[in-house]
Design a protein around this motif. Structure first.
Motif: not given
Length: 624
Positions: A92-97
Motif C-alpha cells: 500500500l506504500d507509494d512512498d517511503l518516508v
C-alpha cells in the motif's frame, strides 16, 4: 527508488526548508546561502552513524537548542525495493518516508512513516519484552478487532501476531511512525538500504588522495571495487595460506625448542613436587596470533611522458585530483553497480566545476546527463554550483535557487516550471517565444544574475555602459557589483518582462531601466510596436499602462522619454564632443561604443538630480 523530497529543520542556516528533487537537481545562489548545507545534511542522514557521525559544532550551534531533523521521502519504489525493505514498506506504500533526528541531548533517532495498525505503535516502541507482551495482551482484550487473537507468549510471538493481523487487514492500516534500528543504513550505508540506495557526497574540499588511495568502505574507489570485485575469493585463499604458515611455524618451534622446553618443564616439576603433588607445569612455545590482511587496492598515476614510473595521487595538481574523483564518480554511476545489484546511485557534488578547465567541465556535465538519460530509473544527481554549465537551461523546473533571508528564518529555496512561466506572462510574452529563448537566456544572458540576489535590467550594451559609468562616477568603480547587484543586458524591450519574471521566480529583486523611444513613435517608426512594449513594461511593473512614458523614476523602473543618450545630453552639452575625442584617441570609429561611453562617464562629475534620484531609488528598491 529515488529521493522525491526532503525536509530539513535547524541544520546550519536551514531553519525549515522543503525541497523537491528531480533526476538532476541544480542548486544555485550566492555564497553562504545554504546550497552545500543541503548536501551535508543528506550526507549526515545517509552516511553518519555512531563514531562515524560527521556533525560538528558549526552544524549544531545555529539551531538555538532545537532538534535537528532531516526527513527524506523516496518514491518510484520497485517490487525489488519492497522485497529488500521488507516490513518497512507494504504493497500500500507509494512512498517511503524516513526521518532522522538529533535531539538537544545529542541522541540520534531514526524512524519511518509506514503503513501499520495505529494501536500497535505503543507495542512496537516498547523497550522491554515484558512491556511489549503486557501492552499487547491488554490491547487484545479491549480492541474488538483483535478479540480473536490469542495472548502473546514472547517477543517474537507478539511481533508475528501483529504482522499477521496487518497483512490480513489492509483496510485498517494508515501511515504511522515506526522506530528503525540503527543498521537501517548501517555504517557507511552497509545496512538494510545498501542494495536499494547509495548516497555519495563529494565536497569541494575533499582530497582526491583520500578518495583514491584510502581503500576503506567510505571512499569512492572502494565503492567501485566493492561493486565490481568479490574480495572473498582471494581472502579465503589467503586465509588458507596463513593456516599453513601457522602449522609450519608450530613444527619449527617444536623442532627447535621441543626438547629444551620439555627438560625445563621436567626440572621445574621436580622442584614443585617438594611443595605439592597436585599440580605441575608445562612450558610450550607461544604461537603468535597472525591475522591475515584483507585484500586492499591502491591507485597510482602514470604520466605518458614517463611511463616507467608510478606516482601517488597526492603529488598531482588540484585539477587532475578533481578530475580523478569526477571520473571515479562517472565510472561508479555508469558501470559500478555490479551484477545483481539494483541499487539507485545518488551523486551529490559540491562545485563540480572546481579546478576544472571549462572544456572538461562541459564534458563532465554532458557525461552525467548521458548517464541519467541512459539509466534514469537508477541514477540521481545533484549539484551545488556557481557555473551556468550545470544549469538545466531547457528544464528550468530542475533548478533550485537558494537565498539568504532574515537570520531567524534561515535560507529559502525557490523554483518554478515552464508552465508557471507561461501562466505568469500570459498577454505579455508568447509561449513559443519563451520556448525559443529560455535556453539562451539561462545559459548566457542571465547566467550570472541567477546566482545573485539583485539585478538591474537594461535594454542594450550601451545602456549598461552608460548606467555603470554614471553610478561609478558617484560612488567609485564597480559600486553596484560591490553591493551584489548584477547588470543584466536584455537585448530588447520584449525580453525585459521575460527576464524580470524568471528572476522574480528565483526570488531575485530587479530594477528596470528602459528607453521610451518617444521620437521614434512621433516619427511613426516602429510606433505601434514601441508603444505596445512600453505599455507592457509599465503595466507589468506598476499596474498602470503608459505607452509613451516620460523621463520618470518609479519604484520598480526608470523610463526615458527618448533614450539614455538624449537624457545625458541634457546635463552634458559637450557629450558628443567628448565622445568623439575619446574615439579618435582610441582609434575607434563608431556612433556607439560601450567601452568609450563607460570611460567618458565614469570620470564625469555629475550634478544631476534625475540621476541621483534614480541611483537612490535603485538602492532602496534592491537593498530594502
Amino acid at each position: 527508488m529515488k529521493i522525491k523530497s526532503v525536509k530539513i529543520k535547524n541544520f546550519r542556516a536551514l531553519k525549515d526548508v522543503q525541497i523537491g528533487f528531480e533526476d538532476i537537481t541544480t542548486f544555485i545562489g550566492p555564497n553562504g546561502a545554504g546550497k552545500s548545507s543541503i548536501m551535508y545534511a543528506l550526507d549526515w542522514f545517509f552516511n553518519a552513524y555512531g563514531k562515524n557521525n560527521n556533525l560538528s559544532d558549526d552544524d549544531c550551534n545555529c539551531n538555538n537548542g532545537k532538534e535537528i531533523s532531516v526527513e527524506v521521502v523516496f518514491d518510484d519504489l520497485t517490487e525489488y525495493d519492497k522485497e529488500i525493505l521488507g516490513t518497512y514498506v507494504t504493497d500500500l506504500d507509494d512512498d517511503l518516508v524516513i526521518i532522522k533526528t538529533r535531539g538537544v541531548d545529542g541522541e540520534e533517532r531514526l524512524s519511518a512513516n509506514s503503513m501499520g495498525y495505529e494501536p500497535f505503535i505503543e507495542i512496537k516502541e516498547a523497550k522491554s519484552v515484558k512491556e511489549k507482551k503486557d501492552i499487547f495482551n491488554r490491547l487484545i482484550e479491549t480492541d474488538e478487532k483483535l478479540s480473536h487473537i490469542q495472548k502473546g507468549t514472547s517477543k517474537a510471538d507478539v511481533e508475528n501476531k501483529m504482522k499477521e493481523f496487518e497483512n490480513a487487514h489492509r483496510d485498517l492500516l494508515s501511515k504511522v511512525p515506526s522506530h528503525l534500528s540503527t543498521d537501517f543504513f548501517g555504517f557507511n550505508g552497509q545496512g538494510v538500504m545498501k542494495n536499494n540506495f547509495s548516497f555519495i557526497f563529494i565536497s569541494a574540499n575533499l582530497r582526491a588522495n583520500e578518495e583514491a588511495n584510502d581503500d576503506n568502505k567510505a571512499s569512492v574507489i572502494s565503492r567501485i571495487i566493492e561493486s565490481t570485485i568479490d574480495r572473498k575469493e582471494a581472502d579465503d585463499k589467503v586465509n588458507e595460506l596463513y593456516v599453513t604458515i601457522s602449522e609450519n611455524q608450530k613444527q619449527v618451534y617444536d623442532q627447535v625448542y621441543g626438547e629444551v622446553l620439555q627438560d625445563i618443564s621436567n626440572n621445574m616439576n621436580k622442584v614443585i613436587s617438594h611443595y605439592t603433588l597436585n599440580k605441575k607445569v608445562i612450558v610450550t612455545p607461544k604461537m603468535p596470533s597472525i591475522t591475515p590482511p584483507k585484500a586492499r587496492f591502491d591507485v597510482g598515476v602514470i604520466d605518458f611522458m614517463d611511463e616507467n614510473n608510478q606516482y601517488s595521487v597526492d603529488r598531482q595538481g588540484h585539477g587532475f585530483q578533481r578530475t580523478l574523483i569526477i571520473s571515479a564518480l562517472q565510472y561508479l554511476a555508469e558501470y559500478g553497480r555490479g551484477s545483481g545489484n539494483d541499487a539507485t546511485i545518488c551523486l551529490a557534488i559540491e562545485e563540480p566545476e572546481l579546478y576544472q578547465h571549462p572544456v572538461q567541465t562541459r564534458i563532465f556535465s554532458s557525461a552525467l546527463r548521458k548517464i541519467i538519460s541512459d539509466n534514469p530509473e537508477k541514477t540521481q544527481v545533484m549539484f551545488a554550483t556557481h557555473s551556468s554549465i550545470f544549469i538545466e537551461t531547457k528544464e528550468v523546473h530542475k533548478i533550485r535557487k537558494v537565498s539568504c533571508i532574515e537570520s531567524e528564518k534561515g535560507s529559502e529555496i525557490k523554483s518554478f516550471s515552464l508552465a508557471d512561466l507561461y501562466d505568469s506572462l500570459e498577454g505579455y510574452v508568447k509561449d513559443f517565444t519563451i520556448n525559443n529563448q529560455i535556453k539562451n537566456i539561462l545559459g548566457n544572458d542571465l547566467s550570472e544574475a541567477v546566482f545573485s540576489d539583485k539585478a538591474v535590467l537594461l535594454e542594450g550594451t550601451t545602456d549598461h555602459a552608460c548606467i555603470k559609468g554614471i553610478v561609478d562616477s558617484y560612488f567609485g568603480a564597480d559600486y553596484f557589483e560591490r553591493l551584489g547587484i548584477n547588470y543584466v543586458v536584455c537585448g530588447s524591450k520584449t525580453n525585459i518582462i521575460l527576464y524580470a519574471q524568471i528572476l522574480k521566480f528565483f526570488g531575485i529583486k530587479t530594477y528596470t531601466i528602459f528607453d521610451g523611444d518617444y521620437t521614434k513613435n512621433k516619427d511613426g517608426k516602429n510606433q505601434q510596436n514601441n508603444a505596445k512594449q512600453n505599455g507592457n513594461i509599465t503595466e507589468y511593473f506598476s499596474g498602470v499602462r503608459v505607452e509613451i512614458p516620460s523621463s520618470e523614476v518609479c519604484n520598480l523602473y526608470t523610463s526615458y522619454e527618448e533614450n539614455l543618450e538624449s537624457e545625458l545630453r541634457k546635463c552634458m552639452p559637450d557629450f558628443d564632443e567628448k565622445y568623439q575625442i575619446l574615439c579618435d584617441k582610441a582609434e575607434v570609429y563608431t556612433d556607439k561604443n560601450s567601452d568609450i561611453y563607460y570611460e567618458m562617464l565614469k570620470n564625469q562629475s555629475f550634478q544631476n538630480s534625475f540621476f541621483e534620484e534614480m541611483i537612490n531609488t535603485i538602492n532602496s528598491c534592491l537593498n530594502s
